[in-house]
Motif scaffolding. Structure first.
Motif, mmCIF file in Angstrom:
data_model
loop_
_atom_site.group_PDB
_atom_site.id
_atom_site.type_symbol
_atom_site.label_atom_id
_atom_site.label_comp_id
_atom_site.label_asym_id
_atom_site.label_seq_id
_atom_site.Cartn_x
_atom_site.Cartn_y
_atom_site.Cartn_z
ATOM 1 N N HIS A 79 0.825 -1.214 0.000
ATOM 2 C CA HIS A 79 0.000 0.000 0.000
ATOM 3 C C HIS A 79 0.859 1.264 0.000
ATOM 4 C CE1 HIS A 79 -4.289 -1.299 0.709
ATOM 5 N NE2 HIS A 79 -3.658 -2.437 0.926
ATOM 6 N N THR B 184 -13.156 0.027 9.067
ATOM 7 C CA THR B 184 -11.996 0.915 9.078
ATOM 8 C C THR B 184 -11.819 1.555 10.445
ATOM 9 O OG1 THR B 184 -12.215 1.366 6.707
ATOM 10 C CG2 THR B 184 -10.984 2.969 8.019
ATOM 11 N N ASP C 262 -5.705 0.653 5.957
ATOM 12 C CA ASP C 262 -6.231 -0.097 4.814
ATOM 13 C C ASP C 262 -5.499 -1.422 4.634
ATOM 14 O OD1 ASP C 262 -8.039 1.915 4.295
ATOM 15 O OD2 ASP C 262 -6.894 2.792 2.626
ATOM 16 N N GLN D 100 -7.185 -5.074 4.862
ATOM 17 C CA GLN D 100 -7.168 -5.981 3.716
ATOM 18 C C GLN D 100 -6.760 -7.388 4.132
ATOM 19 O OE1 GLN D 100 -4.419 -5.010 0.551
ATOM 20 N NE2 GLN D 100 -5.144 -6.673 -0.760
#
Length: 438
Positions: free
Chosen positions: A218, A421, A238, A242
């Motif tokens: 990322h 999140t 993130d 993931q």
């Protein structure tokens, strides 16, 4: 380093170690060689399927060293679950070994204690020089710009291991190269009644290794360039989400794997219960559990897009084992001779063949024995698409704090609680608060 160990160390323990730089291994009252120039004590890491396997591999080589040098090496294979705390205790008590193996991710943390012998140019010259070792392995030996705290001994990398029969039964012709492909393949496998991907949600170091790679893909880091924790940036959040979403959202990791902690995912794969496994240098482990090399294939760990390469295409941490010397050993000359022996070409070939690891010594790595297809994947990964975990003094606390945050997120996923999140960020914020002050 090997992923079956748990990095359980707190800031208080590390502070004690930092305050005890005058203490070290090799004392006559503790397990070291004392004043005897003909004896060394050696703490080896558990590399094989069991401690008995390691003893069987190592003892003939230690006997060989004794025959060559006249120095007897007293061997103890220390389980990963105990090793870090025992090392830290040795730095404060002075009751430690002369020579020891360490997980390479601990190099900077243990370097900060001041208890390990620095490998300056003079010390490297005694074992053949720094240039004998590959750059990726040297990158995990301590803080950049300082003399290494240890010397590379075994190198490893992560790969995707996949069951050929399960893939064929699901109509999958080749291993996935991207995470989207892995998820799509996983759903095909699940539709055939098989579990798709193994994980070890309660294994802190496994958690760290994977979320570190996802973060790199990322374009993120867990620490600032100045070495300060930065766990809550949007790209880090993130990346962690993931990884956990492979269970929580994509549902290709079984919820039961949230409780796995000690090599259980490897066992499931070896028994044909799961189609895919993300693991570091697994061949010897799988063989010890009865899985034929013909039954599985080995491919690079998937990336977000494209083929593995450099930059955002990173698909492994630089895994491995380093060998170190307590600088207060009363037999530094013998300890240095032992490190030279263990990192010599002949021993590098013998030991890395036994453990199906990769020699970090250039000339040994070039041996045709390390050119088998599976090994070639690992060598290529180390050469082109692996990155060292943060070489900062608080690295061991990072493993514990963030590894636990990921463990808790897997527990949420297994219990059916939403992994959002916001919930990921909250757990990472808590982990960052647990880090020691700079």
């Amino acid at each position: 380093m090997r992923s079956i160990r748990a990095a359980a160390v707190g800031a208080v323990t590390m502070s004690l170690a930092l305050a005890a730089t005058a203490c070290g291994g090799g004392s006559s009252s503790g397990g070291g060689s004392g004043d005897s120039p003909k004896t060394l004590t050696y703490w080896a890491t558990n590399q094989g399927a069991s401690i008995a396997v390691d003893q069987k591999v190592l003892q003939p080589e230690l006997d060989k060293f004794q025959k060559q040098s006249g120095i007897k090496v007293k061997l103890e294979v220390v389980p990963w679950s105990d090793l870090l705390n025992r090392i830290l205790t040795a730095t404060t008590s002075g009751q430690g070994p002369d020579v020891l193996n360490i997980g390479n991710t601990w190099s900077a943390s243990l370097q900060a204690t001041g208890a390990l012998l620095p490998w300056n140019d003079g010390n490297f010259s005694k074992i053949g020089g720094r240039d004998r070792f590959v750059d990726s392995a040297l990158g995990s030996t301590g803080v950049q710009g300082k003399d290494p705290a240890a010397v590379p001994l075994y190198s490893m990398a992560y790969a995707l291991y996949y069951n050929k029969r399960i893939f064929a039964d699901a109509g999958i012709a080749k291993p996935p190269a991207t995470w989207d492909e892995l998820i799509a393949d996983g759903k095909k496998i699940e539709a055939k009644g098989k579990s798709a991907l193994g994980a070890e949600g309660a294994n802190l170091s496994e958690n760290i290794h994977h979320v570190f790679v996802f973060a790199k893909q990322h374009g993120a880091d867990f620490f600032t360039p100045e070495g300060k924790p930065d766990f809550t940036g949007p790209k880090v959040v993130d990346a962690v989400k993931q990884y956990v979403d492979l269970m929580a959202k994509d549902k290709i990791i079984p919820t039961g794997d949230a409780e796995y902690a000690q090599n259980q995912s490897v066992s499931d794969f070896a028994k044909g219960k799961q189609a895919m496994l993300l693991w570091q240098t697994a061949a010897a482990n799988l063989k010890s559990q009865g899985m034929s090399e013909d039954a599985y294939g080995v491919a690079p760990v998937p990336v977000r897009s494209g083929a593995p390469g450099t930059g955002a295409q990173i698909n492994s941490m630089v895994a491995g084992i380093n060998i170190a010397v307590f600088k207060n050993s009363h037999n530094l000359d013998g300890a240095t001779k032992f490190v030279k022996f263990m990192t010599g070409d002949a021993e590098q070939k013998i030991l890395n063949k036994a453990y199906t690891t990769i020699p970090p010594v250039k000339s040994a790595q070039a041996d045709p024995a390390f050119d088998a297809p599976a090994t070639a994947v690992l060598k290529q990964t180390l050469a082109t698409s692996a990155a060292a975990l943060p070489q900062v003094a608080s690295e061991s606390q990072f493993e514990t704090a963030v590894g636990t945050a990921v463990k808790d997120l897997f527990a949420d996923a297994a219990a059916g609680r939403a992994v959002t999140t916001d919930s990921v960020r909250a757990k990472l914020e808590k982990a960052q608060q647990q880090m020691p002050a700079a």
